[in-house]
Scaffold this motif. Structure first.
Motif, PDB file in Angstrom:
ATOM      1  N   THR A   3     -21.613   6.026 -13.752  1.00  0.00           N
ATOM      2  CA  THR A   3     -21.816   7.462 -13.621  1.00  0.00           C
ATOM      3  C   THR A   3     -22.871   7.777 -12.585  1.00  0.00           C
ATOM      4  OG1 THR A   3     -22.507   9.460 -14.830  1.00  0.00           O
ATOM      5  CG2 THR A   3     -23.490   7.375 -15.502  1.00  0.00           C
ATOM      6  N   ALA A   4     -22.827   8.981 -12.061  1.00  0.00           N
ATOM      7  CA  ALA A   4     -23.848   9.451 -11.128  1.00  0.00           C
ATOM      8  C   ALA A   4     -25.011  10.112 -11.858  1.00  0.00           C
ATOM      9  CB  ALA A   4     -23.229  10.436 -10.127  1.00  0.00           C
ATOM     10  N   PRO A  57     -24.801   5.140  -6.637  1.00  0.00           N
ATOM     11  CA  PRO A  57     -23.870   4.107  -6.170  1.00  0.00           C
ATOM     12  C   PRO A  57     -24.259   2.745  -6.722  1.00  0.00           C
ATOM     13  CG  PRO A  57     -25.378   4.686  -4.412  1.00  0.00           C
ATOM     14  CD  PRO A  57     -25.667   5.639  -5.533  1.00  0.00           C
ATOM     15  N   ILE A  58     -23.274   1.961  -7.073  1.00  0.00           N
ATOM     16  CA  ILE A  58     -23.494   0.700  -7.769  1.00  0.00           C
ATOM     17  C   ILE A  58     -23.601  -0.437  -6.759  1.00  0.00           C
ATOM     18  CG2 ILE A  58     -22.545  -0.908  -9.465  1.00  0.00           C
ATOM     19  CD1 ILE A  58     -20.974   1.566 -10.584  1.00  0.00           C
ATOM     20  N   THR A  59     -24.737  -1.104  -6.749  1.00  0.00           N
ATOM     21  CA  THR A  59     -24.908  -2.247  -5.856  1.00  0.00           C
ATOM     22  C   THR A  59     -24.257  -3.478  -6.471  1.00  0.00           C
ATOM     23  OG1 THR A  59     -26.986  -2.968  -6.846  1.00  0.00           O
ATOM     24  CG2 THR A  59     -27.129  -1.308  -5.090  1.00  0.00           C
ATOM     25  N   GLN A  60     -23.990  -4.470  -5.621  1.00  0.00           N
ATOM     26  CA  GLN A  60     -23.388  -5.682  -6.143  1.00  0.00           C
ATOM     27  C   GLN A  60     -24.338  -6.402  -7.097  1.00  0.00           C
ATOM     28  OE1 GLN A  60     -23.003  -9.201  -3.968  1.00  0.00           O
ATOM     29  NE2 GLN A  60     -21.052  -9.802  -4.859  1.00  0.00           N
ATOM     30  N   MET A  88     -23.869  -5.331  -0.191  1.00  0.00           N
ATOM     31  CA  MET A  88     -23.829  -3.918  -0.545  1.00  0.00           C
ATOM     32  C   MET A  88     -22.894  -3.219   0.433  1.00  0.00           C
ATOM     33  SD  MET A  88     -27.876  -3.069  -1.334  1.00  0.00           S
ATOM     34  CE  MET A  88     -27.559  -1.338  -1.662  1.00  0.00           C
ATOM     35  N   PHE A  89     -22.367  -2.074   0.004  1.00  0.00           N
ATOM     36  CA  PHE A  89     -21.584  -1.227   0.895  1.00  0.00           C
ATOM     37  C   PHE A  89     -22.464  -0.076   1.380  1.00  0.00           C
ATOM     38  CE2 PHE A  89     -18.012  -3.400  -1.032  1.00  0.00           C
ATOM     39  CZ  PHE A  89     -17.102  -3.472   0.016  1.00  0.00           C
ATOM     40  N   PHE A  90     -22.388   0.216   2.682  1.00  0.00           N
ATOM     41  CA  PHE A  90     -23.164   1.291   3.293  1.00  0.00           C
ATOM     42  C   PHE A  90     -22.225   2.238   4.029  1.00  0.00           C
ATOM     43  CE2 PHE A  90     -26.001  -2.336   2.984  1.00  0.00           C
ATOM     44  CZ  PHE A  90     -27.169  -1.778   2.499  1.00  0.00           C
ATOM     45  N   LYS A  91     -22.511   3.528   3.943  1.00  0.00           N
ATOM     46  CA  LYS A  91     -21.708   4.527   4.649  1.00  0.00           C
ATOM     47  C   LYS A  91     -22.157   4.583   6.105  1.00  0.00           C
ATOM     48  CE  LYS A  91     -19.822   9.184   4.236  1.00  0.00           C
ATOM     49  NZ  LYS A  91     -19.845   9.484   5.682  1.00  0.00           N
TER      50      LYS A  91
END
Length: 245
Positions: free
Chosen positions: A79-80, A100-103, A135-138
């Protein structure tokens, strides 16, 4: 094999969880659904071991779904919103992940699941080495996957950050304070109001600056004590250091 169900009304959130799960041996996603009503129906006829469940969704919330189930699989809430934590744990959920969920945080939740199953065989299948964390980054319109081991330092630029890696640099939509919270503190440290560095990219330091494999970063007054204390405590594995103090 652990059968998983992903339930979230936001497509990017489902994609990220599916990506994290696809990296694990022994885990399979049976379905990825955008609402809790379909999830309720799915759970009546399919053997699901672990559910990743959003809270705020139209028609039926994640918490309402949990209350409606007579037989529950293990549930990890995603959840946010932080304010549902107490209610969630009253419902005996396994974990509560804030987006946002990190690895790294995802893997900690998976570890909780493995412990709940008391399965050393399953645990041995989970990648836990730092070299595999990302991690994913925008970056622009894309969500870019960056391995933590490749990061040299991160520079704060107001509402953006500049991630300097072994290959190139990326400007991403994130704040430096968030990165300080999410990055593993055994591997990264903030040394200035505008910089976080990777410990293993540090070559030397003095009382004014730190020298990395890709350049020199100022050592901020407010961060100097914590930096020196951590080194002197021997809590990180670093090359031999020489100070100019």
């Amino acid at each position: 094999m652990t059968n998983c169900l992903v339930v979230d009304d936001e497509a990017p959130a489902r994609t990220l969880l599916n990506q994290h799960l696809s990296d694990l041996n022994g885990f399979t996603v049976l379905a990825s659904l955008d609402n809790a009503v379909d999830a309720f129906t799915f759970l009546q006829t399919n053997p699901v071991d672990l559910v990743f469940l959003d809270i705020q969704m139209p028609k039926l919330s994640g918490l309402e779904l949990i209350r409606s189930l007579k037989t529950r699989p293990k549930i990890i809430l995603t959840t946010a919103y932080r304010e549902y934590g107490a209610t969630a744990f009253d419902l005996d959920v396994l974990d509560y992940l804030v987006k946002p969920i990190t690895q790294e945080r995802f893997m900690r939740a998976i570890s909780k699941y493995m412990q709940s199953q008391n399965s050393p065989e399953l645990a041995s299948q989970i990648p836990s080495r730092y070299e595999e964390m990302y991690m994913f980054f925008k970056v622009g319109r894309d969500q870019l996957k960056i391995f933590l081991k490749d990061i040299i330092f991160i520079e704060g630029l107001a509402d953006y950050i500049k991630i300097h890696t072994n290959d190139k640099s990326y400007v991403a939509s994130e704040k430096l304070g968030y990165m300080e919270e999410k990055l593993p503190d055994a591997k990264f440290i903030r040394v200035h109001k505008s910089f976080i560095i990777a410990w293993d990219k540090l070559l030397s330091y003095n009382t004014e600056q730190v020298n990395l494999v890709a350049g020199t970063i100022p050592l901020g007054r407010l961060y100097k004590s914590a930096f020196l204390r951590k080194i002197q405590a021997g809590s990180v594995s670093l090359p031999a250091f020489k100070t100019n103090s």
